[in-house]
Design a protein around this motif. Sequence first.
Motif, PDB file in Angstrom:
ATOM      1  N   LEU A  97      50.937  31.559  35.582  1.00 52.04           N
ATOM      2  CA  LEU A  97      49.580  31.358  35.096  1.00 52.04           C
ATOM      3  C   LEU A  97      48.650  30.997  36.245  1.00 52.04           C
ATOM      4  CD1 LEU A  97      47.460  31.038  32.882  1.00 52.04           C
ATOM      5  CD2 LEU A  97      48.307  28.700  32.495  1.00 52.04           C
ATOM      6  N   GLY A  98      49.131  30.166  37.162  1.00 54.43           N
ATOM      7  CA  GLY A  98      48.308  29.758  38.295  1.00 54.43           C
ATOM      8  C   GLY A  98      47.896  30.924  39.182  1.00 54.43           C
ATOM      9  N   VAL A  99      48.841  31.812  39.495  1.00 56.29           N
ATOM     10  CA  VAL A  99      48.477  32.927  40.383  1.00 56.29           C
ATOM     11  C   VAL A  99      47.600  33.939  39.662  1.00 56.29           C
ATOM     12  CG1 VAL A  99      50.455  32.631  41.927  1.00 56.29           C
ATOM     13  CG2 VAL A  99      50.657  34.174  39.959  1.00 56.29           C
ATOM     14  N   LEU A 100      47.779  34.088  38.355  1.00 54.43           N
ATOM     15  CA  LEU A 100      46.873  34.969  37.622  1.00 54.43           C
ATOM     16  C   LEU A 100      45.455  34.419  37.655  1.00 54.43           C
ATOM     17  CD1 LEU A 100      49.429  36.456  36.733  1.00 54.43           C
ATOM     18  CD2 LEU A 100      48.512  36.523  34.416  1.00 54.43           C
ATOM     19  N   LEU A 101      45.331  33.117  37.492  1.00 54.73           N
ATOM     20  CA  LEU A 101      44.011  32.490  37.599  1.00 54.73           C
ATOM     21  C   LEU A 101      43.460  32.625  39.013  1.00 54.73           C
ATOM     22  CD1 LEU A 101      44.570  29.293  35.447  1.00 54.73           C
ATOM     23  CD2 LEU A 101      42.853  31.053  35.016  1.00 54.73           C
ATOM     24  N   ALA A 102      44.329  32.465  40.006  1.00 59.47           N
ATOM     25  CA  ALA A 102      43.885  32.592  41.398  1.00 59.47           C
ATOM     26  C   ALA A 102      43.330  33.984  41.673  1.00 59.47           C
ATOM     27  CB  ALA A 102      45.040  32.274  42.348  1.00 59.47           C
ATOM     28  N   PHE A 103      44.009  35.013  41.148  1.00 56.47           N
ATOM     29  CA  PHE A 103      43.500  36.372  41.311  1.00 56.47           C
ATOM     30  C   PHE A 103      42.178  36.546  40.559  1.00 56.47           C
ATOM     31  CE2 PHE A 103      47.971  38.021  42.194  1.00 56.47           C
ATOM     32  CZ  PHE A 103      47.685  38.360  43.501  1.00 56.47           C
ATOM     33  N   ALA A 104      42.159  36.142  39.302  1.00 55.25           N
ATOM     34  CA  ALA A 104      40.982  36.383  38.464  1.00 55.25           C
ATOM     35  C   ALA A 104      39.752  35.641  38.985  1.00 55.25           C
ATOM     36  CB  ALA A 104      41.271  35.976  37.017  1.00 55.25           C
ATOM     37  N   LYS A 105      39.958  34.420  39.498  1.00 55.59           N
ATOM     38  CA  LYS A 105      38.836  33.595  39.940  1.00 55.59           C
ATOM     39  C   LYS A 105      38.625  33.650  41.455  1.00 55.59           C
ATOM     40  CE  LYS A 105      38.343  32.697  35.702  1.00 55.59           C
ATOM     41  NZ  LYS A 105      37.293  33.461  34.958  1.00 55.59           N
ATOM     42  N   ASP A 106      39.416  34.471  42.151  1.00 54.64           N
ATOM     43  CA  ASP A 106      39.207  34.729  43.581  1.00 54.64           C
ATOM     44  C   ASP A 106      39.265  33.441  44.415  1.00 54.64           C
ATOM     45  OD1 ASP A 106      38.876  36.458  45.698  1.00 54.64           O
ATOM     46  OD2 ASP A 106      36.698  36.543  45.545  1.00 54.64           O
ATOM     47  N   PHE A 107      40.235  32.579  44.093  1.00 52.39           N
ATOM     48  CA  PHE A 107      40.333  31.290  44.778  1.00 52.39           C
ATOM     49  C   PHE A 107      40.589  31.427  46.275  1.00 52.39           C
ATOM     50  CE2 PHE A 107      41.840  29.128  40.610  1.00 52.39           C
ATOM     51  CZ  PHE A 107      40.524  28.928  40.232  1.00 52.39           C
ATOM     52  N   ALA A 108      41.402  32.412  46.671  1.00 49.82           N
ATOM     53  CA  ALA A 108      41.710  32.573  48.093  1.00 49.82           C
ATOM     54  C   ALA A 108      40.445  32.880  48.890  1.00 49.82           C
ATOM     55  CB  ALA A 108      42.744  33.678  48.283  1.00 49.82           C
ATOM     56  N   ARG A 109      39.597  33.737  48.332  1.00 47.21           N
ATOM     57  CA  ARG A 109      38.339  34.076  49.000  1.00 47.21           C
ATOM     58  C   ARG A 109      37.416  32.864  49.062  1.00 47.21           C
ATOM     59  NH1 ARG A 109      35.517  36.761  52.773  1.00 47.21           N
ATOM     60  NH2 ARG A 109      33.622  37.754  51.994  1.00 47.21           N
ATOM     61  N   SER A 110      37.387  32.074  47.995  1.00 50.27           N
ATOM     62  CA  SER A 110      36.562  30.864  47.998  1.00 50.27           C
ATOM     63  C   SER A 110      37.018  29.890  49.078  1.00 50.27           C
ATOM     64  CB  SER A 110      36.613  30.180  46.628  1.00 50.27           C
ATOM     65  OG  SER A 110      35.976  30.966  45.641  1.00 50.27           O
ATOM     66  N   ALA A 111      38.332  29.729  49.224  1.00 52.87           N
ATOM     67  CA  ALA A 111      38.848  28.825  50.249  1.00 52.87           C
ATOM     68  C   ALA A 111      38.503  29.328  51.647  1.00 52.87           C
ATOM     69  CB  ALA A 111      40.361  28.677  50.096  1.00 52.87           C
ATOM     70  N   GLU A 112      38.599  30.646  51.823  1.00 54.47           N
ATOM     71  CA  GLU A 112      38.276  31.216  53.135  1.00 54.47           C
ATOM     72  C   GLU A 112      36.790  31.043  53.449  1.00 54.47           C
ATOM     73  OE1 GLU A 112      36.683  34.076  55.850  1.00 54.47           O
ATOM     74  OE2 GLU A 112      36.544  34.421  53.689  1.00 54.47           O
ATOM     75  N   LEU A 113      35.929  31.263  52.470  1.00 56.22           N
ATOM     76  CA  LEU A 113      34.495  31.089  52.680  1.00 56.22           C
ATOM     77  C   LEU A 113      34.152  29.623  52.924  1.00 56.22           C
ATOM     78  CD1 LEU A 113      33.194  33.514  49.910  1.00 56.22           C
ATOM     79  CD2 LEU A 113      32.914  33.826  52.390  1.00 56.22           C
ATOM     80  N   GLN A 114      34.817  28.736  52.213  1.00 54.21           N
ATOM     81  CA  GLN A 114      34.585  27.308  52.414  1.00 54.21           C
ATOM     82  C   GLN A 114      34.928  26.891  53.839  1.00 54.21           C
ATOM     83  OE1 GLN A 114      36.585  24.739  49.643  1.00 54.21           O
ATOM     84  NE2 GLN A 114      36.166  22.897  50.826  1.00 54.21           N
ATOM     85  N   SER A 115      36.033  27.446  54.371  1.00 56.31           N
ATOM     86  CA  SER A 115      36.431  27.093  55.740  1.00 56.31           C
ATOM     87  C   SER A 115      35.379  27.499  56.760  1.00 56.31           C
ATOM     88  CB  SER A 115      37.768  27.757  56.083  1.00 56.31           C
ATOM     89  OG  SER A 115      37.618  29.169  56.221  1.00 56.31           O
ATOM     90  N   ARG A 116      34.529  28.484  56.385  1.00 54.76           N
ATOM     91  CA  ARG A 116      33.459  28.938  57.280  1.00 54.76           C
ATOM     92  C   ARG A 116      32.086  28.403  56.862  1.00 54.76           C
ATOM     93  NH1 ARG A 116      32.587  34.407  57.444  1.00 54.76           N
ATOM     94  NH2 ARG A 116      33.833  35.049  55.662  1.00 54.76           N
ATOM     95  N   LYS A 117      32.095  27.520  55.843  1.00 53.12           N
ATOM     96  CA  LYS A 117      30.859  26.923  55.331  1.00 53.12           C
ATOM     97  C   LYS A 117      29.849  27.998  54.928  1.00 53.12           C
ATOM     98  CE  LYS A 117      31.420  22.831  58.245  1.00 53.12           C
ATOM     99  NZ  LYS A 117      30.806  21.959  59.271  1.00 53.12           N
ATOM    100  N   ARG A 118      30.369  29.013  54.271  1.00 53.22           N
ATOM    101  CA  ARG A 118      29.525  30.131  53.860  1.00 53.22           C
ATOM    102  C   ARG A 118      29.374  30.143  52.349  1.00 53.22           C
ATOM    103  NH1 ARG A 118      30.553  36.667  54.481  1.00 53.22           N
ATOM    104  NH2 ARG A 118      28.506  37.287  53.702  1.00 53.22           N
ATOM    105  N   TRP A 119      28.136  30.180  51.899  1.00 55.67           N
ATOM    106  CA  TRP A 119      27.806  30.213  50.469  1.00 55.67           C
ATOM    107  C   TRP A 119      27.624  31.673  50.064  1.00 55.67           C
ATOM    108  CZ3 TRP A 119      26.984  26.127  46.963  1.00 55.67           C
ATOM    109  CH2 TRP A 119      26.405  26.480  45.738  1.00 55.67           C
ATOM    110  N   LEU A 120      28.565  32.203  49.275  1.00 54.85           N
ATOM    111  CA  LEU A 120      28.488  33.592  48.853  1.00 54.85           C
ATOM    112  C   LEU A 120      28.833  33.682  47.373  1.00 54.85           C
ATOM    113  CD1 LEU A 120      28.075  36.579  49.614  1.00 54.85           C
ATOM    114  CD2 LEU A 120      30.541  36.692  50.079  1.00 54.85           C
ATOM    115  N   HIS A 121      27.796  33.853  46.569  1.00 55.57           N
ATOM    116  CA  HIS A 121      28.011  33.906  45.126  1.00 55.57           C
ATOM    117  C   HIS A 121      28.682  35.213  44.745  1.00 55.57           C
ATOM    118  CE1 HIS A 121      26.878  34.730  40.906  1.00 55.57           C
ATOM    119  NE2 HIS A 121      27.045  33.409  40.769  1.00 55.57           N
TER     120      HIS A 121
END
Length: 318
Positions: A102-126
């Motif tokens: 369930l966790g990885v399905l949510l991670a895919f659906a909500k794009d958590f990996a991309r959010s973490a990567e953008l956060q590491s670069r302090k980039r706001w991308l809706h």
Amino acid sequence: MLTVLHGDSRPPGMRGIEDTAVVRYTREDGLAEALSGADALFVYDFLSKAVPGAWHAADRLRWVHIASAGVDPVLFPEIRDSDVVLTNSRGVFDRPIAEYVLGVLLAFAKDFARSAELQSRKRWLHRESERLTGKRALVVGTGPIGRAVAGLLSAVGVHVSGIGRRARADDPDFGTVHAADDLLEHLPEADFVIAVAPLTEHTKGMFDSRAFAAMRPTARLVNVGRGELVVTSDLVRALRDGVIAGAALDVFETEPLPQDSPLWTMENVLVSPHMSGDFVGWRDALVEVFADNFRRWRADRDLRNVVDKQLGYVPSTR
């Protein structure tokens, strides 16, 4: 006498068993010597492949228990053809693995990996994300782990069906279960394909180039079964070429995953180190299952989780 095969550490919580039986602990290099005269073997180091090579020394063995749900490391021709009873630790990992799925399905659906990567670069991308509600999941493997997965996914609105040994339309957990021989026919129906099948001669390499070609280009594969269910080279090509959209992999053909594997750096892949079922306290839980069976064995009562050595798993009652 009981022989316990362990790795870097011995199993916890063995005092009660030590009080009632002679227990001999060993690592792989001493297994053959430790098997001589042993009545039972507890394979606590469930990743070890040492048992077949030491089997010649098992001169009075009657029972083998492995501290995992999968039994492929200890299911070889000599034990299959013997009278030795084989049991596993079915039931310990069902819910934790379902939570991982369930966790990885949510991670895919909500794009958590991309959010973490953008956060590491302090980039706001809706961005917009996907909904799980209304998605379709095909769970390949209808044992207890597959049923736990089906229950959790159904609870969040995912439409679940299964792949099992035989087709049926009234399964209490899946509703519809399709026969394993019809896998390719039903792969195109799924947004998520979850592999939880045991490793047998029939399931090894079942996810190959043909299977990936049958899947939707937007589909993701989740493997929490066995690494050998998937032909890794075919999966890498399918991911690179956009044949499928992504994969979450907790098990691999070679473990640890080699440093030069392209899976490490693929943006559409989630890698975890064979830990989907390993919750805080899982080692104690494994020993508790063995201890219960040990008491049953000493009392000449029916054992839990007896493996059908021809099928390669514990037959389901449903």
